[in-house]
Design a protein around this motif. Structure first.
Motif, PDB file in Angstrom:
ATOM      1  N   GLY A 285       0.816  -1.212   0.000  1.00 22.43           N
ATOM      2  CA  GLY A 285       0.000   0.000   0.000  1.00 22.43           C
ATOM      3  C   GLY A 285       0.848   1.259   0.000  1.00 22.43           C
ATOM      4  N   GLN A 286       1.958   1.224   0.733  1.00 23.71           N
ATOM      5  CA  GLN A 286       2.842   2.385   0.751  1.00 23.71           C
ATOM      6  C   GLN A 286       3.439   2.648  -0.629  1.00 23.71           C
ATOM      7  N   ARG A 287       3.889   1.581  -1.286  1.00 21.92           N
ATOM      8  CA  ARG A 287       4.471   1.764  -2.615  1.00 21.92           C
ATOM      9  C   ARG A 287       3.427   2.224  -3.626  1.00 21.92           C
ATOM     10  N   LYS A 288       2.226   1.649  -3.516  1.00 23.15           N
ATOM     11  CA  LYS A 288       1.174   2.073  -4.439  1.00 23.15           C
ATOM     12  C   LYS A 288       0.806   3.540  -4.198  1.00 23.15           C
ATOM     13  N   PHE A 289       0.718   3.910  -2.908  1.00 18.34           N
ATOM     14  CA  PHE A 289       0.420   5.304  -2.586  1.00 18.34           C
ATOM     15  C   PHE A 289       1.520   6.225  -3.121  1.00 18.34           C
ATOM     16  N   LEU A 290       2.782   5.772  -2.970  1.00 20.19           N
ATOM     17  CA  LEU A 290       3.897   6.568  -3.472  1.00 20.19           C
ATOM     18  C   LEU A 290       3.831   6.707  -4.985  1.00 20.19           C
ATOM     19  N   GLY A 291       3.504   5.612  -5.671  1.00 24.27           N
ATOM     20  CA  GLY A 291       3.390   5.676  -7.130  1.00 24.27           C
ATOM     21  C   GLY A 291       2.238   6.558  -7.576  1.00 24.27           C
ATOM     22  N   ASP A 292       1.094   6.456  -6.855  1.00 32.62           N
ATOM     23  CA  ASP A 292      -0.045   7.297  -7.226  1.00 32.62           C
ATOM     24  C   ASP A 292       0.270   8.778  -7.028  1.00 32.62           C
ATOM     25  N   ILE A 293       0.944   9.088  -5.924  1.00 32.22           N
ATOM     26  CA  ILE A 293       1.304  10.485  -5.684  1.00 32.22           C
ATOM     27  C   ILE A 293       2.256  10.990  -6.761  1.00 32.22           C
ATOM     28  N   ALA A 294       3.259  10.150  -7.090  1.00 39.87           N
ATOM     29  CA  ALA A 294       4.210  10.565  -8.121  1.00 39.87           C
ATOM     30  C   ALA A 294       3.513  10.759  -9.462  1.00 39.87           C
ATOM     31  N   HIS A 295       2.571   9.859  -9.768  1.00 41.16           N
ATOM     32  CA  HIS A 295       1.851   9.990 -11.030  1.00 41.16           C
ATOM     33  C   HIS A 295       0.996  11.260 -11.051  1.00 41.16           C
ATOM     34  N   GLU A 296       0.368  11.557  -9.919  1.00 38.91           N
ATOM     35  CA  GLU A 296      -0.465  12.760  -9.862  1.00 38.91           C
ATOM     36  C   GLU A 296       0.387  14.036  -9.932  1.00 38.91           C
ATOM     37  N   LEU A 297       1.614  13.967  -9.458  1.00 35.72           N
ATOM     38  CA  LEU A 297       2.483  15.140  -9.498  1.00 35.72           C
ATOM     39  C   LEU A 297       3.038  15.419 -10.889  1.00 35.72           C
ATOM     40  N   CYS A 298       2.974  14.443 -11.766  1.00 34.08           N
ATOM     41  CA  CYS A 298       3.538  14.650 -13.112  1.00 34.08           C
ATOM     42  C   CYS A 298       2.796  15.770 -13.859  1.00 34.08           C
ATOM     43  N   SER A 299       1.480  15.785 -13.745  1.00 33.72           N
ATOM     44  CA  SER A 299       0.695  16.784 -14.492  1.00 33.72           C
ATOM     45  C   SER A 299       0.966  18.213 -14.006  1.00 33.72           C
ATOM     46  N   PRO A 300       0.886  18.514 -12.704  1.00 36.71           N
ATOM     47  CA  PRO A 300       1.175  19.902 -12.290  1.00 36.71           C
ATOM     48  C   PRO A 300       2.613  20.314 -12.581  1.00 36.71           C
ATOM     49  N   ILE A 301       3.537  19.398 -12.496  1.00 37.46           N
ATOM     50  CA  ILE A 301       4.928  19.746 -12.795  1.00 37.46           C
ATOM     51  C   ILE A 301       5.073  20.070 -14.280  1.00 37.46           C
ATOM     52  N   ALA A 302       4.401  19.273 -15.115  1.00 36.97           N
ATOM     53  CA  ALA A 302       4.468  19.552 -16.558  1.00 36.97           C
ATOM     54  C   ALA A 302       3.852  20.912 -16.863  1.00 36.97           C
ATOM     55  N   ARG A 303       2.746  21.242 -16.199  1.00 38.01           N
ATOM     56  CA  ARG A 303       2.128  22.553 -16.430  1.00 38.01           C
ATOM     57  C   ARG A 303       3.040  23.680 -15.928  1.00 38.01           C
ATOM     58  N   MET A 304       3.707  23.440 -14.798  1.00 36.43           N
ATOM     59  CA  MET A 304       4.633  24.445 -14.292  1.00 36.43           C
ATOM     60  C   MET A 304       5.792  24.652 -15.263  1.00 36.43           C
ATOM     61  N   GLN A 305       6.299  23.604 -15.845  1.00 35.69           N
ATOM     62  CA  GLN A 305       7.382  23.751 -16.818  1.00 35.69           C
ATOM     63  C   GLN A 305       6.900  24.504 -18.069  1.00 35.69           C
ATOM     64  N   MET A 306       5.688  24.212 -18.473  1.00 35.19           N
ATOM     65  CA  MET A 306       5.139  24.928 -19.640  1.00 35.19           C
ATOM     66  C   MET A 306       4.953  26.406 -19.316  1.00 35.19           C
ATOM     67  N   ALA A 307       4.445  26.703 -18.120  1.00 35.88           N
ATOM     68  CA  ALA A 307       4.245  28.107 -17.747  1.00 35.88           C
ATOM     69  C   ALA A 307       5.579  28.852 -17.657  1.00 35.88           C
ATOM     70  N   LEU A 308       6.597  28.161 -17.110  1.00 36.25           N
ATOM     71  CA  LEU A 308       7.912  28.783 -17.042  1.00 36.25           C
ATOM     72  C   LEU A 308       8.478  29.070 -18.424  1.00 36.25           C
ATOM     73  N   GLY A 309       8.243  28.165 -19.337  1.00 44.58           N
ATOM     74  CA  GLY A 309       8.703  28.404 -20.707  1.00 44.58           C
ATOM     75  C   GLY A 309       8.025  29.606 -21.343  1.00 44.58           C
ATOM     76  N   ILE A 310       6.707  29.746 -21.107  1.00 46.34           N
ATOM     77  CA  ILE A 310       5.970  30.902 -21.663  1.00 46.34           C
ATOM     78  C   ILE A 310       6.471  32.190 -21.032  1.00 46.34           C
ATOM     79  N   MET A 311       6.708  32.153 -19.682  1.00 49.50           N
ATOM     80  CA  MET A 311       7.182  33.352 -18.996  1.00 49.50           C
ATOM     81  C   MET A 311       8.561  33.758 -19.502  1.00 49.50           C
ATOM     82  N   GLU A 312       9.437  32.798 -19.764  1.00 47.79           N
ATOM     83  CA  GLU A 312      10.760  33.125 -20.283  1.00 47.79           C
ATOM     84  C   GLU A 312      10.680  33.727 -21.682  1.00 47.79           C
TER      85      GLU A 312
END
Length: 504
Positions: A285-312
């Motif tokens: 359960g801990q590993r699955k929770f860790l994987g789910d959290i990491a998977h959910e973090l991929c989308s906001p991080i990708a959006r943050m990278q895109m926003a940083l690129g637009i700002m630059e």
């Protein structure tokens, strides 16, 4: 260093010690309560043998003169490896090599008397008066009594044996009361035949150890038949539980032990199985929770990278804050990717299909991927073309890449990095060695734990987040292999991956 004694050896030790103690107790009880002594040793078959020898000697001496008695005793002594002597009941030596008997033997000779077996009384006439019957008549005169008691035995008759042990000299003596023909008095003369030996056994004549050894072996054999199934069952169950807990300590919580025994070991096995199931649920359960959290973090991080690129792109002047922010986001992205890799390797064991993999091709691919940006690093590959192992190609490549990346990061400046593969029994061992400073001995057992780092500061300059070697271990164990890390001498680090060998 403390010596380990297996439980099997301890039980057998106490078993034989128990037999020894029982034997000693039986010996002393028999000696004290039953007056067990040397006479008892020759009361059985040994006594029969000595009486048979005595009868042979006396028959041989029947018609011989006194001058030939010594030669006859010497001949029998050489045949039976004993020393024979003839003594009168008053202690005077008749034949045999002259010897000074120890005092206990002399006393034993003198105290023995010829005992006449009871004579059968004649039938009585019912008409005989009571006062005339032998039972009720006057006792015979003392002279007649003494003559009857000292009445000699028939020729060659041997009375019960007597055995003594003397310490000065250290000898064993067997005394046999018998009779010898006396040509002068024309009647048998009561004598004592003495057989002397330096050992208790006397070649099996005095005391035969064979029945005792056979009895001891029989007791041990029968006791072993009764004890062996119990001991074997206990040690077998303990061995299984030990191996299961060792595998659980390595993170393999799918192991189960036999819990069908109806005793404490069965209860222990059930407890181990329940503990393994609970740990498997917690860790999974801990590993699955860790994987789910990491998977959910991929989308906001990708959006943050895109926003940083637009700002630059829209920023007219370079902004140092944007550069720092981009570095932080990239660091977060790398961390999330490591977490995803660790989670996939941990949870995907059931879907992994092992197949033959050419070791050299995987090693060359890992070298091309990781060493492309470091031209100064020297990497040596010593892997034969035909070596194959059973593994999952992608997991094996990820494990080799992580190990090579660590070696390049921490030891590329110290010397060449060597990658070699050797066959060992039914396995293939893949070694990745460097010439760096190595790892402290107290940390070798922890470096494969998740998020463990030698440098507790966790700065970017000293490495990642501590998941690289954990991913290596997870990938290798998912393929049915094992990983071991050790320091080289005098310097350097060696990481060994062991996988099943593909047999052609």
């Amino acid at each position: 260093m403390r010596i380990k004694f297996p439980l099997y050896a301890k039980i057998l030790f106490w078993f034989f010690l128990n037999l020894l103690v029982l034997g000693v107790v039986f010996f002393f009880v028999a000696r004290v309560q039953l007056r067990f002594g040397l006479d008892s040793l020759i009361a059985g078959r040994a006594g029969d043998r000595m009486q048979a020898i005595t009868k042979l000697i006396m028959e041989d001496l029947r018609d011989r003169p006194r001058t030939e008695i010594d030669s006859v005793l010497k001949r029998y002594g050489e045949a039976y490896s004993l020393d024979f002597f003839l003594f009168r009941n008053d202690g005077a030596q008749i034949a045999g090599e002259f010897t000074e008997l120890p005092l206990p033997v002399q006393e034993k000779i003198r105290e023995r008397r010829a005992i006449i077996p009871p004579q059968r009384r004649p039938e009585m006439d019912r008409r005989t008066p009571f006062d005339e019957r032998p039972e009720f008549g006057p006792p015979p005169p003392p002279q007649v009594q003494n003559q009857r008691e000292m009445r000699p035995l028939p020729l060659g008759v041997a009375l019960p044996n007597s055995m003594l042990h003397t310490s000065n000299p250290k000898r064993y003596w067997v005394l046999i009361r018998t009779t010898l023909p006396d040509t002068e008095m024309r009647r048998p003369m009561p004598v004592t035949l003495i057989a002397m030996s330096k050992t208790l056994s006397a070649g099996g004549l005095f005391f035969d150890f064979t029945p005792l050894v056979i009895a001891a072996l029989a007791v041990i054999f029968i006791s072993t038949l009764f004890w062996l199934p119990l001991v074997r069952g206990i040690t077998k169950s303990i061995t299984r539980i030990t191996k299961a807990t060792e595998r659980m300590a390595e993170g393999q919580f799918d192991v189960r032990v036999d819990d069908e025994r109806r005793d404490e070991l069965g209860s222990l096995g059930g407890s181990v199985n329940r503990m393994a199931a609970r740990l498997s649920g917690f860790v999974g359960g801990q590993r699955k929770f860790l994987g789910d959290i990491a998977h959910e973090l991929c989308s906001p991080i990708a959006r943050m990278q895109m926003a940083l690129g637009i700002m630059e792109q829209r920023s007219k002047e370079p902004n140092p804050y944007l550069n720092d922010l981009r570095e932080e986001v990239e660091h977060m992205s790398n961390l999330v990717n490591e977490l995803l890799s660790f989670s996939k390797a941990s949870l995907g064991k059931a879907q992994i299909k092992l197949q033959p993999v050419l070791v050299k091709s995987v090693v060359e691919k890992a070298v091309n991927r990781e060493a492309g940006s470091i031209n100064t690093a020297e990497i040596k590959i010593d892997v034969a073309e035909d070596i194959q192992m059973l593994a999952e190609p992608e997991l094996l490549l990820r494990a080799v890449c992580n190990l090579l990346r660590n070696a390049l990061r921490y030891a590329a400046h110290a010397g060449p990095i060597t990658i070699s593969a050797t066959r060992a029994d039914s396995s293939v061992i893949l070694n990745i060695e460097d010439c760096g400073a190595g790892i402290p001995e107290e940390s070798l057992a922890q470096i494969f734990d998740p998020f463990y780092r030698l440098d507790s500061s966790r700065s970017r300059d000293t490495g990642g987040v501590g998941l690289g070697l954990s991913i290596v271990k997870t990938c290798v164990e998912s393929c049915g292999g094992m990983v071991v890390c050790e320091n080289r001498q005098p310097v350097g680090l060696r990481v060994s991956l062991r996988f099943p060998l593909v047999v052609a």
